[in-house]
Scaffold this motif. Structure first.
Motif, mmCIF file in Angstrom:
data_model
loop_
_atom_site.group_PDB
_atom_site.id
_atom_site.type_symbol
_atom_site.label_atom_id
_atom_site.label_comp_id
_atom_site.label_asym_id
_atom_site.label_seq_id
_atom_site.Cartn_x
_atom_site.Cartn_y
_atom_site.Cartn_z
ATOM 1 N N UNK B 175 60.330 62.153 89.788
ATOM 2 C CA UNK B 175 59.128 61.679 91.185
ATOM 3 C C UNK B 175 59.261 60.929 91.858
ATOM 4 N N UNK B 176 60.362 60.705 92.862
ATOM 5 C CA UNK B 176 60.141 60.280 93.497
ATOM 6 C C UNK B 176 60.614 60.897 94.654
ATOM 7 N N UNK B 177 60.406 61.164 96.231
ATOM 8 C CA UNK B 177 60.976 62.211 96.726
ATOM 9 C C UNK B 177 62.142 61.045 97.532
ATOM 10 N N UNK B 178 62.919 61.491 98.585
ATOM 11 C CA UNK B 178 64.160 61.287 99.039
ATOM 12 C C UNK B 178 63.788 59.905 99.462
ATOM 13 N N UNK B 179 62.929 59.924 100.400
ATOM 14 C CA UNK B 179 61.958 58.827 101.331
ATOM 15 C C UNK B 179 61.652 57.613 100.368
ATOM 16 N N UNK B 180 61.046 58.420 99.189
ATOM 17 C CA UNK B 180 60.180 56.936 98.597
ATOM 18 C C UNK B 180 61.240 56.607 97.562
ATOM 19 N N UNK B 181 62.319 57.363 97.148
ATOM 20 C CA UNK B 181 63.446 56.425 96.282
ATOM 21 C C UNK B 181 64.050 55.681 97.238
ATOM 22 N N UNK B 182 64.340 55.684 98.188
ATOM 23 C CA UNK B 182 64.843 54.575 99.412
ATOM 24 C C UNK B 182 63.830 53.281 99.290
ATOM 25 N N UNK B 183 62.660 54.278 99.705
ATOM 26 C CA UNK B 183 61.809 53.017 99.994
ATOM 27 C C UNK B 183 61.931 51.768 98.688
ATOM 28 N N UNK B 184 61.550 53.103 97.608
ATOM 29 C CA UNK B 184 61.316 51.686 96.683
ATOM 30 C C UNK B 184 62.909 51.289 95.716
ATOM 31 N N UNK B 185 64.159 51.114 95.775
ATOM 32 C CA UNK B 185 64.835 50.653 95.422
ATOM 33 C C UNK B 185 65.316 49.513 96.838
ATOM 34 N N UNK B 186 64.829 50.261 97.639
ATOM 35 C CA UNK B 186 64.897 48.544 98.905
ATOM 36 C C UNK B 186 64.355 47.703 98.492
ATOM 37 N N UNK B 187 62.913 48.160 98.133
ATOM 38 C CA UNK B 187 61.814 47.313 97.558
ATOM 39 C C UNK B 187 62.736 46.571 96.425
ATOM 40 N N UNK B 188 63.110 47.187 95.543
ATOM 41 C CA UNK B 188 63.228 46.407 94.190
ATOM 42 C C UNK B 188 64.495 45.569 95.076
ATOM 43 N N UNK B 189 66.223 45.889 96.238
ATOM 44 C CA UNK B 189 66.494 44.901 96.293
ATOM 45 C C UNK B 189 66.023 43.178 97.069
ATOM 46 N N UNK B 190 64.832 44.087 97.047
ATOM 47 C CA UNK B 190 63.962 43.032 98.076
ATOM 48 C C UNK B 190 63.389 41.857 96.939
ATOM 49 N N UNK B 191 63.053 42.479 96.273
ATOM 50 C CA UNK B 191 61.996 41.517 94.835
ATOM 51 C C UNK B 191 63.539 40.869 94.559
ATOM 52 N N UNK B 192 64.639 41.365 94.268
ATOM 53 C CA UNK B 192 65.611 40.839 93.511
ATOM 54 C C UNK B 192 66.252 39.609 94.225
ATOM 55 N N UNK B 193 66.137 38.461 92.280
ATOM 56 C CA UNK B 193 66.502 37.567 93.480
ATOM 57 C C UNK B 193 68.165 36.505 91.825
ATOM 58 N N UNK B 194 68.513 35.677 91.954
ATOM 59 C CA UNK B 194 69.657 35.828 91.823
ATOM 60 C C UNK B 194 69.260 35.292 90.366
ATOM 61 N N UNK B 195 67.564 35.071 90.520
ATOM 62 C CA UNK B 195 67.711 34.749 88.763
ATOM 63 C C UNK B 195 66.970 35.904 87.508
#
Ligand code: ATP
Ligand code: MG
Lengths: 476, 260
Positions: B175-195
């Motif tokens: 359901x995500x368009x190409x740009x949204x996919x990147x935004x959301x994926x980058x968001x997830x990566x930014x929220x990712x912590x070692x824990x």
């Protein structure tokens, strides 16, 4: 020329505040239990009323006797309850007169009001005036001076009969005649207290006028009578909040509210009713809206054992608009029989009814609506939308829409829905850490939001709190 | 695995009397990203729902340990409070409840204590900014009238606010368009912590181009039939599921008594 509601037109209209200071409440005056012509005359005489009001009461009393219990449109099957009219005090007086000054109010009454938060509300000057009904009579009334200068009258109705007899006599009983129904007749016979509001032409009261009501004596009936007259082009918002401590035996609340909204005027009347769950709440609320006028009822029913209340608007002049936003919540043992009536008499009139009800446990809600379009009310437009939410398997909700249309050129829309709190919604919220109870509360709060957002801020907060208490089973 | 966050052993799950999961084993450690792929109807969402404690998904066997605790007897809210999060494939709308109100309550519930308004607002607006969400969304009713992509973004917003230890994302990319996919994926990566441990349920390699998994698992007929590294997803992208399924067909026949 202002059209009148003729008998023909009228006929077709087929927190738990658990504290009570009963121990200290020494009534200065009280009639004996039960109802008789002598009691009715006594009430009038104690109040020192003019002859016309005494006559009005006595005539109403006889009508009350003759009239059977309401059937037909009224829905709550009141005849199935043990309601003993002879087991009720019809009049009590806690202090001698309506107090003008807070410092004159007896100490124990102040305590009670403190618990209700009235002085705070005053301090914040969120309100234009406060009328508080302590049992039968208003003991405290204040109004901002600037409103007084504008000619706005906001007093208890007893004082109004004394101080503004011409206005009162002109309108009293014209919108809800004593012959309207048994409970209107009862109220007309024994009424006491309530608010009288008069807004002169063109005056816009920019902050809500508020009154608080309580039933504070076992078997004390409360029969307040409210009359609001909005002259041409004026505006007023009247807010009535009710809380009552719990009692073991039946209490009766039977009010009459009459509103006249003249050409181009707008009146909004907001009620949050939270009677304790032994109270029978049988109220007749009716407004007449003339040309270009707007009448809005915002009506929240949370408490009482049985409520039968159908605020109505008679659309008497072209382009008049009527609106009812109704919210009902019934928990175990409660029946909220609420709804609305719209009567389109003049052409180009519009009306909207939005009803939301929530039933929990063995609670029962009924939406009872009447829509009447008279011949000649051409191009009228009416919208009805009622949504019911059921919390438990045994909760119940019914819809009784009545429609009578004598005019061809009309536009009428009716939508109704019944839903149950969904498992998927609950799971979604629980997966975010909310307990099942909190998740249910949130869903219910969301469901009633379209009505709550119409309330003044402090009432919205209070209403959400009351709903949450009910959801926790802490009320009733 | 030294720091195992989630350990699933022999999990069997039924829905409406029908067995959907037939013995799933999976271990996820902190800091790890696991992708779960598999054909439609293979049981991916069932696994996600069962882990979160959906009342309709009945666990009939096996164990699930989260941070050392058996969580199968816990209600969904208790699991959330322990640090488990599920980004839904089909998020529910809650009419009349604003995002901001909902998120505040959720944050308070998961933390088990009041959250200062200021802290909450800062976190909310920072996370919205990260996900390129208009602040106006905070005032809107939960998922009500959201587009498919907006709902998925809102799920990740919730993840950011609730700060879980384990996040399961069920087709967050669909359901995500190409740009949204990147935004959301980058968001997830930014929220990712070692824990944080992550379980990504997806059909497509394109999400894995952004969020790089160390482990890829293939779920088929309620079983993980193959596990590998990132190259497994690339292989699927190129060849489809058939070669993998064929390889396991004899084992499946032996297990179920019928031809796969
Ligand atoms: N609530 C339910 N009621 C009935 N059957 C269900 C339910 N949930 C899942 N199933 C069935 O279980 C099987 C697995 O469904 P699941 O949603 O877990 O698949 P999935 O792998 O997530 O598929 P997709 O890739 O299409 O999302 C399907 O056959 C589905 O019809
Ligand atoms: Mg799925």
């Amino acid at each position: 020329m202002v059209a009148k509601i003729t008998p023909e037109i009228a006929k077709q209209d087929g927190y738990k505040f658990g504290f009570n200071d009963n121990d200290r409440a020494t009534y200065k005056y009280r009639t004996e239990k039960g109802l008789s012509e002598a009691v009715v005359r006594e009430i009038s005489s104690v109040k020192g009323e003019p002859q016309w009001m005494t006559d009005f009461r006595v005539k109403s009393y006889h009508h009350f006797l003759e009239r059977p219990m309401p059937t037909g449109f009224w829905g709550g099957n009141i005849q199935n309850y043990e309601l003993d009219f002879d087991d009720i005090y019809y009049f009590a007086r806690a202090s001698d007169r309506a107090e003008q000054d807070w410092s004159d109010v007896p100490e124990y009454i102040k305590d009670t009001f403190d618990k209700l938060g009235i002085p705070e509300a005053e301090k914040k000057s969120l309100i234009a005036g406060v009328g508080a009904q302590y049992d039968s009579e208003v003991v405290y009334h204040s109004i901002r001076e600037d409103l007084e200068k504008l000619g706005v009258i906001f007093v208890d109705t007893d004082s109004a009969v004394r101080d503004y007899p011409e206005i009162v006599r002109q309108y009293f009983g014209t919108i809800v005649p004593p012959a309207d129904n048994k409970f209107a007749a009862l109220n007309s016979a024994v009424w006491s207290g309530g608010s009288f509001v008069y807004v002169p032409a063109g005056v816009k009261v920019d902050i809500p006028l508020q009154a608080y009501f309580r039933i504070n004596k076992e078997n004390m009936g409360q029969f307040e009578r409210t009359l609001i007259i909005a002259e041409e082009g004026s505006y007023v918002h009247y807010v009535e909040g009710c809380t009552a401590p719990s009692y073991s035996s039946n209490a009766l609340h039977s009010a009459v509210v009459e509103i006249i909204v003249k050409k181009g005027a707008r009146v909004r009347y907001t009620t949050i009713q939270n009677w304790s769950t032994n109270v029978f709440n049988l109220v007749t609320k009716r407004a007449a809206a003339y040309e270009d006028a707007v009448m809005e009822w915002v009506d929240g029913n949370l408490g009482s054992r049985l409520t039968m209340k159908y605020p109505s608007v008679f659309l008497m002049g072209p382009h008049a608009h009527g609106e009812v936003l109704s919210l009902a919540m019934a928990s175990d043992g409660q029946h909220q029989d609420a709804g609305a009536k719209m009567v389109h008499v003049a052409p180009d009139t519009t009306s909207t009814i939005i009803s939301k009800s929530v039933s929990r446990g063995s609670g029962r809600t009924s939406y009872r609506g009447a829509l009447k379009v008279h011949a000649g009310a051409a191009r009228s437009k009416a919208t009805v939308r009622c949504d019911a939410l059921l919390i438990d398997q045994q909760s119940r909700s019914d819809t009784y829409p009545l429609m009578e249309v004598e005019e061809e050129q009309v536009n009428i829309g009716h939508e109704a829905s019944v839903s149950r709190v969904g498992e998927e919604q609950l799971f979604y919220l629980q997966s975010r850490g909310l307990s099942e109870v909190d998740a249910t509360k949130l869903i219910v709060n969301g469901f009633v939001e379209p009505i709550v957002k119409e309330l003044p801020m402090e009432y919205a907060v209070e209403l959400n709190r009351l709903i949450e208490l009910q959801m926790e089973g802490a009320v009733g | 695995m030294a720091d195992t966050l989630l350990t699933i052993e022999g999990l069997t799950v039924s829905v409406e009397g029908k067995q959907i999961l037939n013995g799933v084993d999976l271990a996820v450690g902190r800091g790890e990203v696991h992708a779960i792929m598999g054909p439609n109807g293979s049981g991916k969402s069932t696994l996600a729902n069962a882990l979160m404690g959906h009342p309709r998904y009945q666990v009939t066997g096996g164990t699930v340990r989260f941070k050392g605790e058996d969580i199968l007897a816990l209600s969904p809210d208790k699991r959330a409070q322990r640090g488990l999060f599920l980004a839904f494939q089909y998020p529910m709308s809650i009419p009349g409840v604003t995002m901001v109100n909902f998120l505040r309550q959720a944050m308070k519930a998961v933390r088990g204590e009041d959250v200062p308004v200021r802290e909450f607002r800062e976190k909310l607006f920072a996370t919205m900014k990260l996900l390129k969400m208009d602040q106006e969304f905070a005032r809107r009713y939960v998922n009500e009238g959201f587009s498919g992509g907006e709902k998925k973004r809102a799920e990740i917003l919730q993840m950011g606010i609730l700060d879980p230890d384990l996040a399961i994302m069920d087709e967050t990319d669909s359901g995500l368009d190409i740009d949204a996919l990147r935004t959301v994926a980058e968001g997830v990566n930014a929220l990712t912590t070692p824990k944080l441990g992550v379980v990504l349920i997806t059909h497509y390699q394109r999400l894995l181009n952004y969020i790089k998994p160390q482990f890829v698992h293939i779920l088929y007929q309620g079983r993980i039939i193959e596990s590998g590294g990132p190259e497994l997803a690339l292989q699927l992208e190129a060849e489809g599921y058939d070669p993998v399924i064929e390889k396991y067909a004899p084992a499946l026949v032996a297990a179920t008594g019928e031809k796969a």
